[in-house]
Scaffold this motif. Structure first.
Motif, PDB file in Angstrom:
ATOM      1  N   PHE A   1     -33.146  71.719  19.246  1.00 39.90           N
ATOM      2  CA  PHE A   1     -32.971  71.017  20.513  1.00 39.90           C
ATOM      3  C   PHE A   1     -31.942  71.683  21.429  1.00 39.90           C
ATOM      4  N   ASP A   2     -31.630  72.938  21.172  1.00 40.24           N
ATOM      5  CA  ASP A   2     -30.646  73.629  22.011  1.00 40.24           C
ATOM      6  C   ASP A   2     -31.090  73.752  23.467  1.00 40.24           C
ATOM      7  N   TRP A   3     -32.390  73.656  23.716  1.00 43.26           N
ATOM      8  CA  TRP A   3     -32.902  73.755  25.087  1.00 43.26           C
ATOM      9  C   TRP A   3     -32.502  72.557  25.940  1.00 43.26           C
ATOM     10  N   LEU A   4     -32.024  71.482  25.306  1.00 42.49           N
ATOM     11  CA  LEU A   4     -31.645  70.295  26.079  1.00 42.49           C
ATOM     12  C   LEU A   4     -30.420  70.542  26.957  1.00 42.49           C
ATOM     13  N   SER A   5     -29.396  71.177  26.385  1.00 42.59           N
ATOM     14  CA  SER A   5     -28.178  71.462  27.145  1.00 42.59           C
ATOM     15  C   SER A   5     -27.298  72.403  26.344  1.00 42.59           C
ATOM     16  N   HIS A   6     -26.185  72.837  26.963  1.00 35.07           N
ATOM     17  CA  HIS A   6     -25.179  73.621  26.252  1.00 35.07           C
ATOM     18  C   HIS A   6     -24.169  72.711  25.547  1.00 35.07           C
ATOM     19  N   ASN A   7     -24.307  71.409  25.734  1.00 35.10           N
ATOM     20  CA  ASN A   7     -23.351  70.436  25.213  1.00 35.10           C
ATOM     21  C   ASN A   7     -23.645  70.157  23.734  1.00 35.10           C
ATOM     22  N   GLU A   8     -22.905  70.829  22.851  1.00 36.37           N
ATOM     23  CA  GLU A   8     -23.170  70.722  21.420  1.00 36.37           C
ATOM     24  C   GLU A   8     -22.963  69.301  20.906  1.00 36.37           C
ATOM     25  N   GLU A   9     -21.983  68.593  21.442  1.00 37.34           N
ATOM     26  CA  GLU A   9     -21.714  67.230  20.993  1.00 37.34           C
ATOM     27  C   GLU A   9     -22.882  66.308  21.344  1.00 37.34           C
ATOM     28  N   SER A  10     -23.412  66.471  22.552  1.00 33.40           N
ATOM     29  CA  SER A  10     -24.556  65.658  22.972  1.00 33.40           C
ATOM     30  C   SER A  10     -25.774  65.936  22.090  1.00 33.40           C
ATOM     31  N   ILE A  11     -26.002  67.200  21.757  1.00 31.76           N
ATOM     32  CA  ILE A  11     -27.147  67.562  20.916  1.00 31.76           C
ATOM     33  C   ILE A  11     -26.982  67.005  19.505  1.00 31.76           C
ATOM     34  N   LYS A  12     -25.766  67.046  18.971  1.00 29.56           N
ATOM     35  CA  LYS A  12     -25.517  66.467  17.646  1.00 29.56           C
ATOM     36  C   LYS A  12     -25.845  64.979  17.631  1.00 29.56           C
ATOM     37  N   LYS A  13     -25.424  64.268  18.667  1.00 29.03           N
ATOM     38  CA  LYS A  13     -25.715  62.834  18.765  1.00 29.03           C
ATOM     39  C   LYS A  13     -27.215  62.592  18.871  1.00 29.03           C
ATOM     40  N   TYR A  14     -27.884  63.431  19.641  1.00 24.10           N
ATOM     41  CA  TYR A  14     -29.324  63.309  19.817  1.00 24.10           C
ATOM     42  C   TYR A  14     -30.044  63.464  18.473  1.00 24.10           C
ATOM     43  N   ILE A  15     -29.683  64.484  17.723  1.00 23.23           N
ATOM     44  CA  ILE A  15     -30.325  64.751  16.437  1.00 23.23           C
ATOM     45  C   ILE A  15     -30.064  63.624  15.433  1.00 23.23           C
TER      46      ILE A  15
END
Length: 315
Positions: free
Chosen positions: A192-206
Motif C-alpha cells: 500500500f505504499d502507493w497511498l502516501s509517503h506517510n508510513e504511520e498512516s499506511i501502518k494504521k491502514y494495514i
C-alpha cells in the motif's frame, strides 16, 4: 470548539442503516462540505481534515458508504459489498439523502462536495444528477479507464460471479485493479505504499480491518459501472456549465495516472463541455491520499481557500 456528532439514516437500498459523521463549527457555518470517501476506507479517516475545516467555519459531513466502516451491519452486510439492485445509483442517492437532511437542518448554507478516489466517481455522477443543488465540487484522485479495460474486467467479473456469487472476493480481479500501482515505487515496503509517503498512516491502514480487505465482485462491478457512466460524454452534458469544480491529486498517484487523468478531465470540462469555472491543482511529489500525505496541511489550506474563493464569487 468543534462539535463532532454521529448519526444514522436509511440507505436507498431500503434495508441498511448508514453511519454518518458531522463536524460542526462554533456559530453558523459559512458552508457545508460533504466528503464522499474512497473504497476500502471510511469517513472518520478524514477527522483531521474535517476539524481543520470546521475550525475555519465550514461544517463537514459524510457517511460511510454501503459496505464500508460502520455502515456494515447485519444481516448479510460485509465489507466491500454494496447491494444487489443498482448499487451505482444507490450510492449516489445515499449521498444526496444526507445532503438533503443536512440542508433541512441548516437552510440557506451553501453545500460543496468532495469526492476522493472511488468517492470521486460517486461525486462525478452526483454532478450529472444533482449538480444544480450544490455550490461547487472537489474531484480528488480520480481515474480514467479505457473501454477495453472496463470490458475485460466486466467479462471476468461476470464469469466469476456465475460460479462463486457476487460476494466472492477474487484475488485475480483485485490484482487487475491494483497490482500495477507499485510499478514506479522503488523497493516498496508494503503493498500500500502507493497511498502516501506517510508510513504511520499506511501502518494504521494495514492494521485496520475496515481498510485492509478485498472488494467483492459486486464491489468491483459497481466501480466499473460508475466509471462507465462518468466517462460517458453525453451524460457529462448534464453537469451545470457554471458549476465551480476543483480537480486535484498527486503527481505520484497511480490512480490518476500520475496526473494525466486529471489533465484529461480538466480538458473535457473546460474545452469540450465549456464549463466556466474549472481549476486544477496537482501536488508535486504527493501520492494518492492527499488528506493523509506528508505535507497535507498545504492541501487543507488550498481547499479552504478555493471554497472561500467560490463563496466570494472571485472564481
Amino acid at each position: 470548539m468543534v462539535r463532532k456528532e454521529e448519526l444514522t439514516y436509511k440507505s436507498r437500498d431500503r434495508q441498511t442503516m448508514l453511519n454518518a459523521v458531522r463536524w460542526i463549527p462554533d456559530g453558523q457555518p459559512i458552508a457545508i462540505l460533504q466528503v464522499i470517501h474512497g473504497m476500502q476506507e471510511y469517513i472518520d479517516r478524514y477527522d483531521e481534515f474535517a476539524r481543520f475545516m470546521a475550525e475555519n467555519g465550514i461544517m463537514v459531513i459524510g457517511n460511510d458508504n454501503l459496505g464500508h466502516g460502520k455502515s456494515v451491519t447485519p444481516p448479510g452486510s460485509i465489507y466491500g459489498y454494496f447491494c444487489k439492485n443498482d448499487p451505482a445509483t444507490v450510492l449516489v442517492r445515499d449521498a444526496h439523502r444526507l445532503k438533503k437532511m443536512t440542508q433541512e437542518e441548516f437552510p440557506g448554507v451553501p453545500v460543496f462536495i468532495l469526492g476522493h478516489s472511488f468517492g470521486s466517481f460517486i461525486a462525478r455522477e452526483y454532478m450529472t444528477r444533482y449538480g444544480t443543488g450544490i455550490k461547487g465540487a472537489i474531484i480528488q484522485g480520480t481515474a480514467y479507464t479505457t473501454r477495453g479495460t472496463l470490458g475485460a474486467m466486466n467479462f471476468w467479473i461476470s464469469i466469476l460471479q456465475f460460479f462463486f456469487g457476487e460476494k466472492h472476493r477474487s484475488k485475480m480481479i483485485n490484482d487487475m485493479a491494483f497490482k500495477g500501482y507499485l510499478r514506479k515505487i522503488e523497493k516498496p515496503a508494503t503493498p500500500f505504499d502507493w497511498l502516501s509517503h506517510n508510513e504511520e498512516s499506511i501502518k494504521k491502514y494495514i492494521a485496520d480491518p475496515a481498510c485492509n480487505f478485498i472488494f467483492t465482485l459486486n464491489g468491483f462491478k459497481t466501480m466499473a459501472e460508475l466509471l462507465k457512466r462518468i466517462q460517458d460524454e453525453d451524460r457529462m452534458e448534464d453537469i451545470p456549465k457554471n458549476l465551480p469544480v476543483l480537480i486535484t491529486g498527486g503527481s505520484e498517484d497511480p490512480v490518476c495516472s500520475y496526473g494525466e487523468a486529471l489533465k484529461r478531465l480538466f480538458d473535457i470540462y473546460r474545452l469540450q463541455l465549456q464549463m466556466k469555472n474549472v481549476d486544477i491543482k496537482i501536488y508535486d511529489g504527493f501520492r494518492h491520499e492527499l488528506q493523509q500525505e506528508i505535507g497535507r496541511e498545504k492541501v487543507f489550506a488550498d481547499q479552504l481557500d478555493w471554497i472561500k474563493k467560490v463563496l466570494s464569487g472571485d472564481n
